[in-house]
Design a protein around this motif. Structure first.
Motif, PDB file in Angstrom:
ATOM      1  N   LYS A 125       0.849  -1.190   0.000  1.00  0.00           N
ATOM      2  CA  LYS A 125       0.000   0.000   0.000  1.00  0.00           C
ATOM      3  C   LYS A 125       0.885   1.240   0.000  1.00  0.00           C
ATOM      4  CE  LYS A 125      -3.931   1.895   2.503  1.00  0.00           C
ATOM      5  NZ  LYS A 125      -4.794   1.723   3.677  1.00  0.00           N
ATOM      6  N   LEU A 126       0.562   2.172  -0.862  1.00  0.00           N
ATOM      7  CA  LEU A 126       1.320   3.418  -0.960  1.00  0.00           C
ATOM      8  C   LEU A 126       0.821   4.366   0.132  1.00  0.00           C
ATOM      9  CD1 LEU A 126       3.455   4.933  -2.622  1.00  0.00           C
ATOM     10  CD2 LEU A 126       1.611   5.845  -3.997  1.00  0.00           C
ATOM     11  N   ASP A 127       1.477   4.304   1.283  1.00  0.00           N
ATOM     12  CA  ASP A 127       1.102   5.153   2.409  1.00  0.00           C
ATOM     13  C   ASP A 127       2.205   6.187   2.656  1.00  0.00           C
ATOM     14  OD1 ASP A 127       3.129   3.650   3.529  1.00  0.00           O
ATOM     15  OD2 ASP A 127       1.837   2.583   4.931  1.00  0.00           O
ATOM     16  N   LEU A 138       3.360  10.509  -7.285  1.00  0.00           N
ATOM     17  CA  LEU A 138       2.822   9.197  -6.900  1.00  0.00           C
ATOM     18  C   LEU A 138       1.673   9.346  -5.919  1.00  0.00           C
ATOM     19  CD1 LEU A 138       6.002   7.013  -6.563  1.00  0.00           C
ATOM     20  CD2 LEU A 138       4.010   6.502  -7.951  1.00  0.00           C
ATOM     21  N   THR A 139       1.786  10.325  -5.039  1.00  0.00           N
ATOM     22  CA  THR A 139       0.715  10.569  -4.073  1.00  0.00           C
ATOM     23  C   THR A 139      -0.587  10.883  -4.798  1.00  0.00           C
ATOM     24  OG1 THR A 139       2.304  11.436  -2.481  1.00  0.00           O
ATOM     25  CG2 THR A 139       0.009  12.017  -2.129  1.00  0.00           C
ATOM     26  N   LYS A 140      -0.495  11.760  -5.796  1.00  0.00           N
ATOM     27  CA  LYS A 140      -1.689  12.141  -6.553  1.00  0.00           C
ATOM     28  C   LYS A 140      -2.277  10.960  -7.305  1.00  0.00           C
ATOM     29  CE  LYS A 140       0.043  16.775  -7.362  1.00  0.00           C
ATOM     30  NZ  LYS A 140       0.705  17.614  -8.344  1.00  0.00           N
ATOM     31  N   ALA A 141      -1.412  10.136  -7.861  1.00  0.00           N
ATOM     32  CA  ALA A 141      -1.870   9.060  -8.733  1.00  0.00           C
ATOM     33  C   ALA A 141      -2.383   7.838  -7.982  1.00  0.00           C
ATOM     34  CB  ALA A 141      -0.745   8.645  -9.678  1.00  0.00           C
ATOM     35  N   ARG A 142      -1.730   7.472  -6.883  1.00  0.00           N
ATOM     36  CA  ARG A 142      -2.031   6.150  -6.313  1.00  0.00           C
ATOM     37  C   ARG A 142      -2.024   6.092  -4.789  1.00  0.00           C
ATOM     38  NH1 ARG A 142       0.565   5.438 -11.121  1.00  0.00           N
ATOM     39  NH2 ARG A 142      -0.245   3.828 -12.472  1.00  0.00           N
ATOM     40  N   PHE A 143      -2.174   7.198  -4.110  1.00  0.00           N
ATOM     41  CA  PHE A 143      -2.090   7.176  -2.653  1.00  0.00           C
ATOM     42  C   PHE A 143      -3.162   6.268  -2.060  1.00  0.00           C
ATOM     43  CE2 PHE A 143      -2.516   8.846   1.691  1.00  0.00           C
ATOM     44  CZ  PHE A 143      -1.193   8.753   2.081  1.00  0.00           C
ATOM     45  N   ASP A 144      -2.754   5.500  -1.075  1.00  0.00           N
ATOM     46  CA  ASP A 144      -3.611   4.569  -0.342  1.00  0.00           C
ATOM     47  C   ASP A 144      -4.059   3.375  -1.178  1.00  0.00           C
ATOM     48  OD1 ASP A 144      -3.790   4.821   2.337  1.00  0.00           O
ATOM     49  OD2 ASP A 144      -5.734   5.813   2.369  1.00  0.00           O
ATOM     50  N   ALA A 166      -2.607  -0.265  -3.345  1.00  0.00           N
ATOM     51  CA  ALA A 166      -1.479  -1.182  -3.504  1.00  0.00           C
ATOM     52  C   ALA A 166      -0.816  -0.913  -4.847  1.00  0.00           C
ATOM     53  CB  ALA A 166      -1.959  -2.626  -3.423  1.00  0.00           C
ATOM     54  N   VAL A 167       0.503  -0.877  -4.839  1.00  0.00           N
ATOM     55  CA  VAL A 167       1.251  -0.619  -6.069  1.00  0.00           C
ATOM     56  C   VAL A 167       2.384  -1.633  -6.201  1.00  0.00           C
ATOM     57  CG1 VAL A 167       0.754   1.847  -6.175  1.00  0.00           C
ATOM     58  CG2 VAL A 167       2.757   1.063  -4.935  1.00  0.00           C
ATOM     59  N   SER A 168       2.785  -1.870  -7.433  1.00  0.00           N
ATOM     60  CA  SER A 168       3.937  -2.732  -7.673  1.00  0.00           C
ATOM     61  C   SER A 168       5.132  -1.852  -7.991  1.00  0.00           C
ATOM     62  CB  SER A 168       3.654  -3.671  -8.848  1.00  0.00           C
ATOM     63  OG  SER A 168       3.573  -2.935 -10.053  1.00  0.00           O
ATOM     64  N   SER A 169       6.312  -2.439  -7.904  1.00  0.00           N
ATOM     65  CA  SER A 169       7.516  -1.678  -8.219  1.00  0.00           C
ATOM     66  C   SER A 169       7.504  -1.240  -9.679  1.00  0.00           C
ATOM     67  CB  SER A 169       8.764  -2.490  -7.901  1.00  0.00           C
ATOM     68  OG  SER A 169       8.765  -3.701  -8.621  1.00  0.00           O
ATOM     69  N   GLU A 170       6.939  -2.047 -10.573  1.00  0.00           N
ATOM     70  CA  GLU A 170       6.858  -1.684 -11.986  1.00  0.00           C
ATOM     71  C   GLU A 170       6.005  -0.439 -12.183  1.00  0.00           C
ATOM     72  OE1 GLU A 170       6.215  -4.876 -10.918  1.00  0.00           O
ATOM     73  OE2 GLU A 170       8.130  -5.740 -11.548  1.00  0.00           O
ATOM     74  N   GLU A 171       4.894  -0.349 -11.453  1.00  0.00           N
ATOM     75  CA  GLU A 171       4.040   0.835 -11.548  1.00  0.00           C
ATOM     76  C   GLU A 171       4.786   2.073 -11.052  1.00  0.00           C
ATOM     77  OE1 GLU A 171      -0.501  -0.544 -10.798  1.00  0.00           O
ATOM     78  OE2 GLU A 171       0.910  -1.017  -9.175  1.00  0.00           O
ATOM     79  N   VAL A 172       5.499   1.927  -9.947  1.00  0.00           N
ATOM     80  CA  VAL A 172       6.248   3.051  -9.390  1.00  0.00           C
ATOM     81  C   VAL A 172       7.334   3.483 -10.372  1.00  0.00           C
ATOM     82  CG1 VAL A 172       7.800   3.781  -7.529  1.00  0.00           C
ATOM     83  CG2 VAL A 172       5.753   2.437  -6.993  1.00  0.00           C
ATOM     84  N   LEU A 173       8.093   2.535 -10.913  1.00  0.00           N
ATOM     85  CA  LEU A 173       9.144   2.869 -11.873  1.00  0.00           C
ATOM     86  C   LEU A 173       8.564   3.517 -13.122  1.00  0.00           C
ATOM     87  CD1 LEU A 173      11.431  -0.268 -11.506  1.00  0.00           C
ATOM     88  CD2 LEU A 173      11.983   2.080 -10.836  1.00  0.00           C
ATOM     89  N   GLY A 174       7.403   3.075 -13.559  1.00  0.00           N
ATOM     90  CA  GLY A 174       6.754   3.680 -14.725  1.00  0.00           C
ATOM     91  C   GLY A 174       6.377   5.128 -14.483  1.00  0.00           C
ATOM     92  N   VAL A 175       5.799   5.396 -13.314  1.00  0.00           N
ATOM     93  CA  VAL A 175       5.435   6.771 -12.962  1.00  0.00           C
ATOM     94  C   VAL A 175       6.691   7.629 -12.850  1.00  0.00           C
ATOM     95  CG1 VAL A 175       4.452   8.237 -11.139  1.00  0.00           C
ATOM     96  CG2 VAL A 175       3.248   6.170 -11.855  1.00  0.00           C
TER      97      VAL A 175
END
Length: 141
Positions: A36-38, A66-72, A74-83
């Motif tokens: 979870k992106l907390d 990342l906060t704007k896009a996916r806060f709270d 669950a994210v994968s490392s691939e999603e984070v690297l893509g953003v």
């Protein structure tokens, strides 16, 4: 960042990020494995980005996107690297320009800076080879 034979700026950026930031990418993978992106995860990500030489301002901007896009969520490392790749590209695109050697300026000096492992030496060698093939006299120092 773009060139005739490099496959485009985004491809080069991803290639450079892959080479230069194995520690950063590994840290992101460790940090985000469907987690979870907390707030705690964002703070840890920002620390990783600062350690990866992205600077405090850019690290805060990237964590904020990342906060704007996916806060709270669950994210994968691939999603984070893509953003992150998209955001870094957005930062670099406005200042991208081709390097033009002015033959009237002698010596023409090029200073290359970057983080360890980002491909500086390889890029310098390719530039020197290209300029030598074009008939220029090249000195590396």
């Amino acid at each position: 960042m773009s060139g005739e034979d490099d496959g485009g700026g985004l491809v080069r950026l991803r290639r450079a990020l892959g080479r230069s930031s194995s520690k950063l990418a590994g840290g992101i993978s460790d940090l985000f494995n469907k987690r979870k992106l907390d707030q705690k995860a964002l703070e840890e990500l920002e620390d990783l980005l600062i350690e990866g030489d992205l600077g405090v301002t850019l690290a805060a901007r990237l964590a904020g996107s990342l906060t704007k896009a996916r806060f709270d969520k669950a994210v994968s490392s691939e999603e984070v690297l893509g953003v992150l790749a998209d955001e870094i590209t957005a930062v670099l695109d406005p200042v991208e320009r081709s390097l033009r050697v002015d033959p009237t300026i002698r010596p023409f000096v090029v200073l290359v800076c970057g983080v360890n492992g980002s491909g500086k030496t390889t890029t310098i060698a390719k530039l020197a080879n290209r300029w030598r093939d074009e008939g220029q006299s090249v000195m590396l120092a």
